[in-house]
Write a protein that holds these residues in place. Structure first.
Motif, PDB file in Angstrom:
ATOM      1  N   GLN A  92      83.859 104.076 -50.959  1.00 19.65           N
ATOM      2  CA  GLN A  92      83.388 103.837 -49.594  1.00 19.65           C
ATOM      3  C   GLN A  92      82.197 102.879 -49.563  1.00 19.65           C
ATOM      4  OE1 GLN A  92      84.760 105.424 -46.410  1.00 19.65           O
ATOM      5  NE2 GLN A  92      86.245 105.050 -48.016  1.00 19.65           N
ATOM      6  N   ILE A  93      81.317 102.979 -50.555  1.00 17.89           N
ATOM      7  CA  ILE A  93      80.186 102.062 -50.637  1.00 17.89           C
ATOM      8  C   ILE A  93      80.685 100.644 -50.875  1.00 17.89           C
ATOM      9  CG2 ILE A  93      78.088 101.484 -51.925  1.00 17.89           C
ATOM     10  CD1 ILE A  93      77.807 104.503 -52.525  1.00 17.89           C
ATOM     11  N   LEU A  94      81.696 100.490 -51.730  1.00 19.16           N
ATOM     12  CA  LEU A  94      82.290  99.177 -51.966  1.00 19.16           C
ATOM     13  C   LEU A  94      82.914  98.620 -50.684  1.00 19.16           C
ATOM     14  CD1 LEU A  94      83.958  99.779 -55.448  1.00 19.16           C
ATOM     15  CD2 LEU A  94      82.059  98.229 -54.965  1.00 19.16           C
ATOM     16  N   THR A  95      83.571  99.482 -49.917  1.00 17.44           N
ATOM     17  CA  THR A  95      84.172  99.057 -48.648  1.00 17.44           C
ATOM     18  C   THR A  95      83.095  98.589 -47.681  1.00 17.44           C
ATOM     19  OG1 THR A  95      86.008 100.601 -48.928  1.00 17.44           O
ATOM     20  CG2 THR A  95      85.599  99.795 -46.711  1.00 17.44           C
ATOM     21  N   ALA A  96      81.983  99.310 -47.629  1.00 18.97           N
ATOM     22  CA  ALA A  96      80.883  98.923 -46.745  1.00 18.97           C
ATOM     23  C   ALA A  96      80.296  97.572 -47.159  1.00 18.97           C
ATOM     24  CB  ALA A  96      79.809 100.002 -46.750  1.00 18.97           C
ATOM     25  N   LEU A  97      80.128  97.349 -48.470  1.00 19.69           N
ATOM     26  CA  LEU A  97      79.620  96.067 -48.952  1.00 19.69           C
ATOM     27  C   LEU A  97      80.553  94.927 -48.555  1.00 19.69           C
ATOM     28  CD1 LEU A  97      78.243  96.654 -52.577  1.00 19.69           C
ATOM     29  CD2 LEU A  97      76.993  95.749 -50.613  1.00 19.69           C
ATOM     30  N   LYS A  98      81.842  95.156 -48.711  1.00 18.11           N
ATOM     31  CA  LYS A  98      82.822  94.130 -48.348  1.00 18.11           C
ATOM     32  C   LYS A  98      82.767  93.848 -46.853  1.00 18.11           C
ATOM     33  CE  LYS A  98      87.672  92.891 -49.031  1.00 18.11           C
ATOM     34  NZ  LYS A  98      88.977  93.323 -49.620  1.00 18.11           N
ATOM     35  N   ASN A  99      82.555  94.888 -46.059  1.00 18.59           N
ATOM     36  CA  ASN A  99      82.472  94.723 -44.615  1.00 18.59           C
ATOM     37  C   ASN A  99      81.296  93.829 -44.218  1.00 18.59           C
ATOM     38  OD1 ASN A  99      81.527  95.632 -41.783  1.00 18.59           O
ATOM     39  ND2 ASN A  99      83.586  96.486 -41.907  1.00 18.59           N
ATOM     40  N   LEU A 100      80.177  93.953 -44.925  1.00 18.40           N
ATOM     41  CA  LEU A 100      78.981  93.177 -44.597  1.00 18.40           C
ATOM     42  C   LEU A 100      79.054  91.757 -45.134  1.00 18.40           C
ATOM     43  CD1 LEU A 100      76.119  95.774 -45.148  1.00 18.40           C
ATOM     44  CD2 LEU A 100      77.088  95.000 -42.991  1.00 18.40           C
ATOM     45  N   GLY A 101      79.852  91.525 -46.165  1.00 18.88           N
ATOM     46  CA  GLY A 101      79.972  90.195 -46.724  1.00 18.88           C
ATOM     47  C   GLY A 101      78.943  89.919 -47.807  1.00 18.88           C
ATOM     48  N   PRO A 102      79.109  88.799 -48.541  1.00 18.67           N
ATOM     49  CA  PRO A 102      78.198  88.480 -49.649  1.00 18.67           C
ATOM     50  C   PRO A 102      76.758  88.315 -49.174  1.00 18.67           C
ATOM     51  CG  PRO A 102      80.165  87.083 -49.682  1.00 18.67           C
ATOM     52  CD  PRO A 102      80.169  87.796 -48.365  1.00 18.67           C
ATOM     53  N   GLY A 103      75.836  88.633 -50.073  1.00 27.45           N
ATOM     54  CA  GLY A 103      74.421  88.411 -49.784  1.00 27.45           C
ATOM     55  C   GLY A 103      73.686  89.555 -49.134  1.00 27.45           C
TER      56      GLY A 103
END
Length: 404
Positions: free
Chosen positions: A125-136
């Motif tokens: 889920q943390i990985l999904t959230a990171l992907k949702n926000l985008g790089p950086g």
């Protein structure tokens, strides 16, 4: 000698009221932040909810007048408290960043069809959230959210469709609890796991199924025991709670007492899996080294700026437990590594109240700004060799059983 806080009439009344309100738990608790203070002015704060799965959603706060370029992902622990516990963090960081909070869903509202939820699922889920926000995007994890967040950051650094966070801050996180045992971690003995399991109950879910949870009511037993054994002025927890209740105005915004008196049901399988990884796997003292039976290569974070924050008086996560993250990924080519030890704070003061607002938030903003500056000129090194291949499933399961 000061009396237990349980004798304080306002505390007793608040506990009594909160006990009866446990049956009225919401799916998630609102942050009650319509605006923030920016240079003496009140600025409206926009709130956007992005559902991720039945178990989690992403709540993004953005100032309405001038959306900042910086993005921060805040990850709260999944330990019975609502993500509302990070309200002070959102309020302090929102003037300079878009703040996204990964909110865990109250387990009593999650359909039985969604299946179990383990620590490995939390990492996903943390990985999904990171992907949702985008790089950086920057990451900041609090308490028990630290180990899965450290794991997720390392996995993101090697995933083809993701990138390492711009920086990673770990606040009072039990990365290696056996290296610096605290008063709380010493309570976890083999017999205590059975006691914890006996507290778990079955809840009927909205679809008519059943889900096993650690109920919100069980937290009040631990809260009462903590208050009975502490004295205001001598212990951070009781002092903060007393000060909040005694100074509370009728129209005051939510504070520490609101956080303490509100709990949700937590998935039973996650609670057991998390505590087993943190405190019971003696042969594997690090809760971050494996994900879905594959070894996590923390060297992938050698080029990710990192910061650890600890409290000198923390009896939950003793100083040294969080600092261990820096030795696991020591950094390369001058990648920033920061340690911040607050001489004033215990555990809760690191993310709630005056110490957070006046000391920790400034240190975190400074660390993120330094990370952004470093990335502009950061060298690009060759990726480290891959971690050793995982053991066969049968061997991994045998090791887990042998480690208790």
């Amino acid at each position: 000698m000061a009396q237990s806080l349980l004798f304080h009439p306002q505390v007793a009344a608040a506990l009594w009221r909160a006990w009866f309100e446990t049956g009225l738990q919401p799916i998630r608790r609102g942050f009650d932040l319509p605006s923030i203070s920016v240079e003496g002015r009140r600025i409206a704060l926009r709130c956007e909810e992005r559902p991720l799965s039945p178990f989690a959603s992403l709540t993004v706060f953005t100032r309405a007048d001038r959306p900042p370029a910086r993005r921060i992902l805040l990850i709260p622990p999944l330990s019975g408290a609502f993500a509302f516990a990070l309200r002070d963090m959102v309020e302090s960081l929102a003037p300079q960043a878009r703040v996204a909070v990964l909110e865990w869903t109250n387990a009593r509202f999650v359909s039985s069809a969604a299946g179990p939820f383990l620590v490995d699922d939390q990492v996903a889920q943390i990985l999904t959230a990171l992907k949702n926000l985008g790089p950086g995007a920057h990451m900041a994890a609090v308490c028990q959210a630290g180990p899965p967040s450290l794991t997720a950051a390392a996995l993101a650094a090697e995933a083809p469709d993701l990138s390492a966070p711009a920086s990673l801050a770990l606040i009072a996180s039990p990365i290696a609890p056996h290296e610096a045992p605290s008063a709380m971690s010493r309570q976890f003995r083999p017999t205590s796991l059975g006691v914890l399991q006996s507290s778990m109950v079955w809840r009927e879910t909205p679809d008519g199924g059943l889900r096993r949870v650690l109920p919100a009511e069980s937290h009040f037993q631990r809260l009462t025991a903590a208050l009975a054994g502490q004295r205001p002025g001598e212990h951070e927890f009781s002092t903060m709670l007393r000060d909040c209740i005694e100074s509370r105005a009728p129209d005051a915004p939510p504070d520490f007492s609101d956080f303490v008196m509100a709990y949700m049901d937590a998935p039973a399988e996650h609670v057991l899996d998390n505590l087993t990884r943190l405190y019971y796997w003696r042969r594997r003292p690090l809760a971050v080294e494996r994900w879905r039976r594959r070894r996590v290569d923390l060297r992938r974070l050698d080029l990710t700026p990192m910061m650890v924050v600890e409290g000198a008086h923390d009896t939950v996560v003793a100083p040294g437990q969080c600092r261990a993250a820096l030795s696991l990924s020591p950094g390369a080519a001058g990648a920033p590594r920061r340690e911040h030890l607050s001489a004033e704070a215990g555990h809760f003061g690191l993310f709630i109240g005056d110490v957070w607002r006046g000391e920790i938030s400034a240190a975190l903003n400074e660390a993120m700004a330094a990370a952004e500056e470093w990335w502009e000129t950061a060298p690009r090194l060759e990726a480290p060799p891959p971690a050793p291949p995982p053991k066969p499933a049968a061997t991994a399961e045998a090791d887990a059983l042998a480690s208790g």
